[in-house]
Design a protein around this motif. Structure first.
Motif, PDB file in Angstrom:
ATOM      1  N   ILE A  77     -26.040  57.998  16.168  1.00 11.69           N
ATOM      2  CA  ILE A  77     -26.757  58.467  17.350  1.00 11.69           C
ATOM      3  C   ILE A  77     -25.760  58.566  18.509  1.00 11.69           C
ATOM      4  O   ILE A  77     -24.870  57.723  18.635  1.00 11.69           O
ATOM      5  CB  ILE A  77     -27.946  57.541  17.671  1.00 11.69           C
ATOM      6  CG1 ILE A  77     -28.812  58.125  18.773  1.00 11.69           C
ATOM      7  CG2 ILE A  77     -27.493  56.151  18.022  1.00 11.69           C
ATOM      8  CD1 ILE A  77     -30.141  57.428  18.953  1.00 11.69           C
ATOM      9  N   TYR A  78     -25.899  59.605  19.316  1.00  8.81           N
ATOM     10  CA  TYR A  78     -24.994  59.866  20.449  1.00  8.81           C
ATOM     11  C   TYR A  78     -23.537  59.957  20.005  1.00  8.81           C
ATOM     12  O   TYR A  78     -22.624  59.750  20.797  1.00  8.81           O
ATOM     13  CB  TYR A  78     -25.129  58.802  21.543  1.00  8.81           C
ATOM     14  CG  TYR A  78     -26.542  58.564  22.001  1.00  8.81           C
ATOM     15  CD1 TYR A  78     -27.352  59.624  22.410  1.00  8.81           C
ATOM     16  CD2 TYR A  78     -27.079  57.292  22.017  1.00  8.81           C
ATOM     17  CE1 TYR A  78     -28.664  59.406  22.820  1.00  8.81           C
ATOM     18  CE2 TYR A  78     -28.381  57.064  22.438  1.00  8.81           C
ATOM     19  CZ  TYR A  78     -29.158  58.134  22.840  1.00  8.81           C
ATOM     20  OH  TYR A  78     -30.458  57.920  23.243  1.00  8.81           O
ATOM     21  N   GLY A  79     -23.317  60.221  18.715  1.00 10.33           N
ATOM     22  CA  GLY A  79     -21.965  60.355  18.204  1.00 10.33           C
ATOM     23  C   GLY A  79     -21.160  59.071  18.156  1.00 10.33           C
ATOM     24  O   GLY A  79     -19.971  59.097  17.876  1.00 10.33           O
ATOM     25  N   VAL A  99     -34.311  48.961  11.857  1.00 10.14           N
ATOM     26  CA  VAL A  99     -34.076  47.559  12.199  1.00 10.14           C
ATOM     27  C   VAL A  99     -33.362  47.547  13.552  1.00 10.14           C
ATOM     28  O   VAL A  99     -32.261  48.073  13.680  1.00 10.14           O
ATOM     29  CB  VAL A  99     -33.249  46.839  11.115  1.00 10.14           C
ATOM     30  CG1 VAL A  99     -32.973  45.401  11.519  1.00 10.14           C
ATOM     31  CG2 VAL A  99     -33.990  46.887   9.782  1.00 10.14           C
ATOM     32  N   ARG A 100     -34.002  46.971  14.556  1.00 11.91           N
ATOM     33  CA  ARG A 100     -33.503  47.004  15.938  1.00 11.91           C
ATOM     34  C   ARG A 100     -32.798  45.720  16.372  1.00 11.91           C
ATOM     35  O   ARG A 100     -32.027  45.743  17.321  1.00 11.91           O
ATOM     36  CB  ARG A 100     -34.651  47.253  16.911  1.00 11.91           C
ATOM     37  CG  ARG A 100     -35.236  48.645  16.865  1.00 11.91           C
ATOM     38  CD  ARG A 100     -36.060  48.905  18.111  1.00 11.91           C
ATOM     39  NE  ARG A 100     -35.250  48.735  19.301  1.00 11.91           N
ATOM     40  CZ  ARG A 100     -34.515  49.706  19.867  1.00 11.91           C
ATOM     41  NH1 ARG A 100     -34.508  50.906  19.365  1.00 11.91           N
ATOM     42  NH2 ARG A 100     -33.800  49.450  20.940  1.00 11.91           N
ATOM     43  N   ARG A 113     -23.427  40.139  20.269  1.00 14.35           N
ATOM     44  CA  ARG A 113     -24.818  40.532  20.504  1.00 14.35           C
ATOM     45  C   ARG A 113     -25.328  41.373  19.338  1.00 14.35           C
ATOM     46  O   ARG A 113     -24.634  42.275  18.869  1.00 14.35           O
ATOM     47  CB  ARG A 113     -24.939  41.308  21.811  1.00 14.35           C
ATOM     48  CG  ARG A 113     -24.738  40.426  23.022  1.00 14.35           C
ATOM     49  CD  ARG A 113     -24.912  41.180  24.305  1.00 14.35           C
ATOM     50  NE  ARG A 113     -26.253  41.747  24.437  1.00 14.35           N
ATOM     51  CZ  ARG A 113     -26.621  42.488  25.470  1.00 14.35           C
ATOM     52  NH1 ARG A 113     -25.757  42.764  26.436  1.00 14.35           N
ATOM     53  NH2 ARG A 113     -27.857  42.971  25.532  1.00 14.35           N
ATOM     54  N   THR A 114     -26.515  41.052  18.898  1.00 14.15           N
ATOM     55  CA  THR A 114     -27.128  41.758  17.767  1.00 14.15           C
ATOM     56  C   THR A 114     -28.501  42.292  18.160  1.00 14.15           C
ATOM     57  O   THR A 114     -29.344  42.539  17.305  1.00 14.15           O
ATOM     58  CB  THR A 114     -27.241  40.816  16.559  1.00 14.15           C
ATOM     59  OG1 THR A 114     -27.918  39.624  16.973  1.00 14.15           O
ATOM     60  CG2 THR A 114     -25.872  40.467  15.996  1.00 14.15           C
ATOM     61  N   ASP A 115     -28.746  42.449  19.464  1.00 19.47           N
ATOM     62  CA  ASP A 115     -29.981  43.050  19.951  1.00 19.47           C
ATOM     63  C   ASP A 115     -29.717  44.539  20.163  1.00 19.47           C
ATOM     64  O   ASP A 115     -28.770  44.916  20.819  1.00 19.47           O
ATOM     65  CB  ASP A 115     -30.439  42.374  21.251  1.00 19.47           C
ATOM     66  CG  ASP A 115     -29.374  42.422  22.340  1.00 19.47           C
ATOM     67  OD1 ASP A 115     -28.178  42.266  22.024  1.00 19.47           O
ATOM     68  OD2 ASP A 115     -29.734  42.632  23.514  1.00 19.47           O
ATOM     69  N   GLY A 118     -27.599  49.773  17.548  1.00 23.02           N
ATOM     70  CA  GLY A 118     -26.174  50.062  17.537  1.00 23.02           C
ATOM     71  C   GLY A 118     -25.334  48.797  17.502  1.00 23.02           C
ATOM     72  O   GLY A 118     -24.351  48.707  16.764  1.00 23.02           O
ATOM     73  N   ARG A 119     -25.727  47.802  18.284  1.00 27.24           N
ATOM     74  CA  ARG A 119     -24.983  46.543  18.308  1.00 27.24           C
ATOM     75  C   ARG A 119     -25.060  45.841  16.959  1.00 27.24           C
ATOM     76  O   ARG A 119     -24.065  45.319  16.460  1.00 27.24           O
ATOM     77  CB  ARG A 119     -25.530  45.618  19.399  1.00 27.24           C
ATOM     78  CG  ARG A 119     -25.163  46.011  20.785  1.00 27.24           C
ATOM     79  CD  ARG A 119     -25.577  44.924  21.769  1.00 27.24           C
ATOM     80  NE  ARG A 119     -25.401  45.375  23.125  1.00 27.24           N
ATOM     81  CZ  ARG A 119     -26.397  45.689  23.945  1.00 27.24           C
ATOM     82  NH1 ARG A 119     -27.649  45.605  23.553  1.00 27.24           N
ATOM     83  NH2 ARG A 119     -26.139  46.093  25.169  1.00 27.24           N
TER      84      ARG A 119
END
Length: 194
Positions: A77-79, A99-100, A113-115, A118-119
């Motif tokens: 997403i967003y490259g 999964v967010r 950070r895993t929230d 992407g993270r």
């Protein structure tokens, strides 16, 4: 501990999304074994759901969503940010659960950070090489965890799908309200003045 069977994913998407909360996402790769407890998800119900990628039809990117269930759908997403989804429901429905957020369990360096999708993909080492893998593979699988009690499950609209009209307001985002590893969502709607 036995893996979640592929039959776990071959059910209605909202049901799978709810039951993914508390399960363990395991990635064994170049960074070693990394395990995160799933604490936030979003359900995308198929071609009729205008927020779902498959609503635009079958494309090379969405091909994996059309089945069978129990495969990973990873996209960029967003490259720059990868997003990890599990394909659900029956073949041809083209549904998935994003999964967010995960809570670190094993192998994740302190302070990472895993929230946010992407993270979590960056920290877990998930990328386009994981797209289309069956979720019972050695390098990528899910394990049963400690279920999140109903009293702790919050529901709300999905994030970043305003383009989908009424579908954007559907409460298809689920999270563990006691977790500190869920997305910090700030509405872009102007505040009402008293």
């Amino acid at each position: 501990m036995s893996l979640l069977p592929l039959s776990f994913y071959a059910r209605p998407t909202l049901e799978v999304a709810r039951e993914l909360l508390g399960s363990l996402l395991v990635v064994d790769g170049v960074r070693g074994r990394r395990v995160g407890r799933i604490v936030e998800v979003e359900a995308y119900l198929g071609e009729h759901d205008l927020a779902c990628h498959s609503s635009k039809g079958r494309t090379p990117r969405t091909e994996v969503m059309f089945g069978p269930a129990g495969r990973s759908y990873v996209y960029l997403i967003y490259g720059m940010h990868h997003c990890f989804n599990v394909v659900t429901d029956a073949p041809g429905v083209a549904a998935a659960v994003l999964v967010r957020g995960v809570e670190p369990v094993e192998g994740i360096p302190p302070g990472e950070r895993t929230d946010g999708p992407g993270r979590l993909c960056r920290v877990m080492g998930l990328n386009l090489n994981h797209n289309g893998l069956t979720l019972d593979s050695e390098g990528l699988h899910l394990l049963p965890g400690t279920p999140v009690p109903d009293a702790r499950v919050e529901r709300g609209p999905r994030i970043g799908v305003e383009y989908a009209g009424a579908w954007a307001a559907e409460p298809f985002r689920l999270w563990d309200r006691d977790s500190g590893h869920v997305s910090r969502f700030v509405s872009r709607r102007p505040r009402r003045r008293p």
